[in-house]
Design an enzyme around this catalytic site. Structure first.
Site, mmCIF file in Angstrom:
data_model
loop_
_atom_site.group_PDB
_atom_site.id
_atom_site.type_symbol
_atom_site.label_atom_id
_atom_site.label_comp_id
_atom_site.label_asym_id
_atom_site.label_seq_id
_atom_site.Cartn_x
_atom_site.Cartn_y
_atom_site.Cartn_z
ATOM 1 C CG ASP A 195 0.248 6.020 4.622
ATOM 2 O OD1 ASP A 195 -0.511 5.504 3.016
ATOM 3 O OD2 ASP A 195 -0.013 6.194 5.709
ATOM 4 C CG HIS A 196 -2.739 2.831 3.987
ATOM 5 N ND1 HIS A 196 -1.870 3.491 4.349
ATOM 6 C CD2 HIS A 196 -3.189 1.673 4.991
ATOM 7 C CE1 HIS A 196 -2.426 3.494 5.825
ATOM 8 N NE2 HIS A 196 -3.231 2.664 6.067
ATOM 9 C CG ASP A 244 -5.183 5.547 7.924
ATOM 10 O OD1 ASP A 244 -5.375 4.554 7.046
ATOM 11 O OD2 ASP A 244 -5.451 5.438 9.824
ATOM 12 N NE ARG A 294 -7.639 -1.296 13.735
ATOM 13 C CZ ARG A 294 -8.277 -0.254 13.830
ATOM 14 N NH1 ARG A 294 -8.077 -0.377 12.105
ATOM 15 N NH2 ARG A 294 -9.835 1.079 14.013
ATOM 16 C CB SER A 349 -9.867 0.295 8.349
ATOM 17 O OG SER A 349 -8.710 -0.457 9.090
ATOM 18 N NE ARG A 397 -10.529 -0.978 4.624
ATOM 19 C CZ ARG A 397 -10.369 -1.970 5.479
ATOM 20 N NH1 ARG A 397 -10.713 -3.745 5.381
ATOM 21 N NH2 ARG A 397 -9.017 -2.040 6.599
HETATM 22 S S1 SF4 Z 1 -1.932 1.322 11.763
HETATM 23 FE FE1 SF4 Z 1 -3.061 2.380 9.105
HETATM 24 S S2 SF4 Z 1 -1.453 3.854 8.874
HETATM 25 FE FE2 SF4 Z 1 -1.397 2.732 11.391
HETATM 26 S S3 SF4 Z 1 1.006 2.370 10.036
HETATM 27 FE FE3 SF4 Z 1 -1.256 0.420 10.494
HETATM 28 S S4 SF4 Z 1 -2.106 0.227 8.569
HETATM 29 FE FE4 SF4 Z 1 -0.534 2.416 8.528
#
Ligand code: SF4
Length: 754
Positions: free
Chosen positions: A95-96, A160, A448, A643, A645
């Site tokens: 997805d990312h 995540d 975010r 995040s 990571r």
């Molecule tokens: S917060 Fe993270 S998992 Fe959710 S849509 Fe945004 S990048 Fe994707």
């Protein structure tokens, strides 16, 4: 191994005995969080009550979920562990890496070409080791997990930060680094400091423009980005039970923005409805039988202050819609005060783009509520003044809302449907004009809104709100618009008002999908070849890090004294760098390039003590590495928030940084540093931060007797010949000290497999 009803049965079969055992140990009524945590203790844990915020505890999670960006490094690490199959059900979600540019089908086709080697690697490594694989376009990890895998009373870790979304379905779900995921997939325990507990008593009932999102926007304003650190937030009360399951997911999702370890709701009718609505009536039936253990004890909720470390009350009947931002998700504005705040602060009132969707807010209910506003724009001859995009959370949601006509409504309003992926939420938004770095405003239903997160432009003022508020603002094109009180001028010059949004929790005709995008792993993966090209610039097999040399670490150069906020985005920037997630050496070229140097207030400009010249942080560090000199990074409060990571920990390790010394750490990042064999230290006296000078050479003393709960000493050798000696604290336990000594946790795992 991807979905395992037998695993869920086993969890529920053992629940009664485990909760009752915990009851005896804790010796008082239990919160839901305690029930789940105690039910997931790793075998052989001491049968004593754990001290909240202090005890380190080993747990046995039921599941692992990984997104494509972080999965690369997690699985590269897992490959090094030498196991034939993952030990617990695990999934990978692509997805990312999908850039949002021209709309779903074109963007997906581009991603499939551009990321082919990564997708091929992830598909093949998943196939080999028994991991469920969700192809690009299948959806955003947290929505897909909520729809398919989350279950009440379970415990999951995910690579995540927004793994916490699954708390909406009653799961203790926690965001971790790839190294932790690697441990659990390898069959090892997962360690967590036993969290503090924050109780949120929810009363009343939502109405009008207010939605579940506003609960967490309000809570974020109360607790701030640090307020949940080290705590699990448990929501309860009749108001909590009245929220839809996906609404609960939204609230838990954004718990990451207050730094909470995770958030959770107890099992209730809404969760049972959602399980049945998403094809898991069998799970609902099993959960019904153990329902008493899937919520907190009555005594706890009747007198919460006796059982939680902190209690907050939210009355849904009085809650206003909120808009949070800019630049931080805890700057919370009730709608009625927002217009004045915009004017007073001089934020650009003209709204450029409204974006709905993301893992936070892309449920059927969210889309239907936003569509009810979009429909009014069409019916009332309003033309959206701002651009408008929609990111569905999963193919199942996209297919269903398309079938039910909602996408068509957005299209009529001028909306563009993006791929079922993270896209604009993670800096993967090829926004036209962003390179001009103009001051502008956008509003999203994401979680975010740190500077540069969405489009890379530091002057983009990003605000966060519910999808229905975002849609209303996109129609108005004006941040000072209040849909509750204001009218808009339509194409005919008439004054019209937007009515309150209407939504449907679950599709009346049920969910539908043609191809959900799932690929099951091989039964026997022993013959499956994992695809990693030796010449790839995006994937690189890992080599073990060197063990500790057995002495104090001395002669370290100060690489950077970071000033203010230093999130994992500052340490290991996202956007175009995501491409190198699977290649440690290449991605290390982004190390700390976003951090602000205390001494010159600039990003990516530090003094090379060997030459006296200022240069980029990664290049300066490579110069120290080439000269065989270690270095140290100094930081401020909540270093490494954001995040999860682990690259933010692996890059300094790879390039030869030996220690990170800060006023305080964000939890996940601190653990990640420990996993990689780094020293994660905090100032015993935060004011000692001021003693660090630009030309310091630094010694860390006490490592030969490195022990839990015993501070170390740091000597600052200043350029003028003077010295400062300061005490530094750490949170290493005995096992983590072994990681440090071995040069990283993976070195220990490999040794234990052989
Ligand atoms: S917060 Fe993270 S998992 Fe959710 S849509 Fe945004 S990048 Fe994707």
């Amino acid at each position: 191994m991807a979905f395992d009803i037998e695993m869920i049965k086993k969890v529920y079969d053992n629940l009664d005995a485990k909760v009752n055992a915990a009851r005896k140990v804790v010796n008082k009524p239990l919160t839901l969080t305690e029930k789940i945590l105690y039910a997931h203790l790793w075998d052989g844990q001491a049968s004593t009550a754990f001290e909240r915020g202090k005890s380190y505890v080993d747990f046995a999670p039921d599941r692992v979920a990984m997104q494509d960006a972080t999965a690369q490094m997690a699985l590269l690490q897992f490959m090094q562990a030498g196991r034939p199959q993952v030990a617990v059900p695990s999934t990978v979600h692509c997805d990312h890496l999908i850039q949002a540019k021209e709309g779903a089908s074109k963007d997906l086709a581009t991603a499939n070409t551009q990321n082919k080697e990564v997708y091929d690697f992830l598909a093949s490594v998943s196939n080999k080791y028994g991991i469920g694989f969700w192809k690009p376009g299948a959806g955003i990890i947290h929505q897909v997990v909520l729809e398919n895998y989350a279950f009440p009373g379970g415990m999951m870790i995910g690579t995540d930060s927004h793994t916490v979304n699954a708390g909406g379905l009653g799961m203790v779900a926690i965001g971790v680094g790839g190294a932790d995921a690697c441990d659990v997939m390898a069959g090892l325990p997962w360690e967590l400091k036993f969290p503090k507990l924050i109780g949120v008593k929810v009363t009343g009932k939502l109405s009008g423009w207010t939605s579940a999102k506003d609960v967490i926007l309000k809570v974020a304003g109360i607790l701030t980005v640090k307020g949940g650190t080290g705590a699990i937030v448990e929501y309860f009360g009749e108001g909590a039970n009245s929220l839809s399951c996906t609404g609960k997911g939204t609230i838990c999702n954004m718990g990451a923005e207050i730094g909470a370890t995770t958030s959770i709701f107890g099992y209730d009718v809404k969760m049972a409805d959602y399980l049945r609505g998403t094809g898991r009536a069998d799970v609902a039936e099993l959960a019904d039988k153990v329902a008493v253990h899937l919520t907190g004890d009555e005594e706890v909720y009747a007198n919460p202050s006796a059982y939680f470390d902190q209690v907050i009350e939210i009355n849904l009947s009085e809650l206003e819609p909120h808009i949070n931002g800019p630049f931080t998700p805890d700057l919370a504005w009730p709608l009625s005060k927002f217009a004045a705040a915009v004017k007073e602060a001089g934020w650009p009132a003209k709204l450029e783009v409204g974006l709905i969707g993301s893992c936070t807010n892309s449920s059927y209910e969210d889309i239907s509520r936003a569509a009810s506003i979009a429909q009014q724009a069409v019916d009332k001859n309003l033309v959206a003044k701002a651009e408008f995009t929609i990111t569905p959370g999963s193919e199942q949601v996209r297919y269903t809302v398309d079938r039910d006509g909602y996408l068509d409504i957005f299209g009529k309003m001028g909306g563009v449907v993006l791929a079922n992926a993270c896209g604009p939420c993670i800096g993967q938004w090829a926004r036209h004009g962003a390179e001009k770095q103009e001051k502008n405003s956008i509003i999203t239903s994401f979680n975010r809104n740190f500077a540069k997160r969405a489009d890379g432009n530091p002057n983009t003022h990003s605000f966060v709100a519910s999808p229905e508020i975002v849609t209303a603002f996109a129609i108005a094109g004006d941040l000072t618009f209040n849909p509750v009180t204001d009218t808009l001028t339509n194409e005919k010059g008439e004054q019209v008002r937007l009515d309150e949004p209407q939504g449907i929790e679950l599709p009346i005709k049920g969910f539908a999908v043609e191809d959900a995008g799932y690929q099951a792993p091989a039964e026997d993966g022993s013959k499956v070849q994992v695809l990693v090209s030796e010449t790839s610039d995006r994937l690189q097999l890992l080599a073990p890090f060197a063990a500790w040399e057995g002495t104090d670490v001395t002669g370290l150069k100060l690489l950077i004294k970071a000033k203010g906020k230093c999130t994992t985005d500052h340490i290991s920037m996202a956007g175009p760098w995501l491409k190198f997630r699977g290649h440690l050496d290449n991605i290390s070229n982004n190390m700390l390039i976003g951090a602000i140097n205390f001494f010159n207030e600039k990003a990516d400009s530090v003094k090379n003590q060997l030459t006296g010249e200022y240069g980029a942080v990664p290049a300066t560090q490579r110069a120290y590495k080439a000269a065989g000199i270690g270095s140290i990074v100094v930081g401020d409060e909540n270093y490494g928030e954001g995040s999860s990571r682990e690259h933010a920990a692996m890059e300094p390790r790879h390039l030869g940084v030996r220690a990170i010394l800060v006023k305080s750490f964000a939890r996940i990042h601190e653990t990640n540093l420990k996993k990689q064999g780094m020293l994660a230290l905090t100032f015993a006296n935060p004011a000692d931060y001021d003693k660090i000078q630009e030309d310091d050479t630094i010694d860390i003393i006490g490592l030969t007797s490195f022990a839990a709960n015993s501070p170390l000493t740091v000597v600052l050798n200043h350029k003028d010949g003077s010295k400062d000696e300061i005490k530094v604290n750490h949170t290493y336990n005995d096992q983590q000290i072994e990681w440090f000594k071995a040069g990283g946790a993976l070195n220990i795992i490999r040794a234990s497999v052989k």
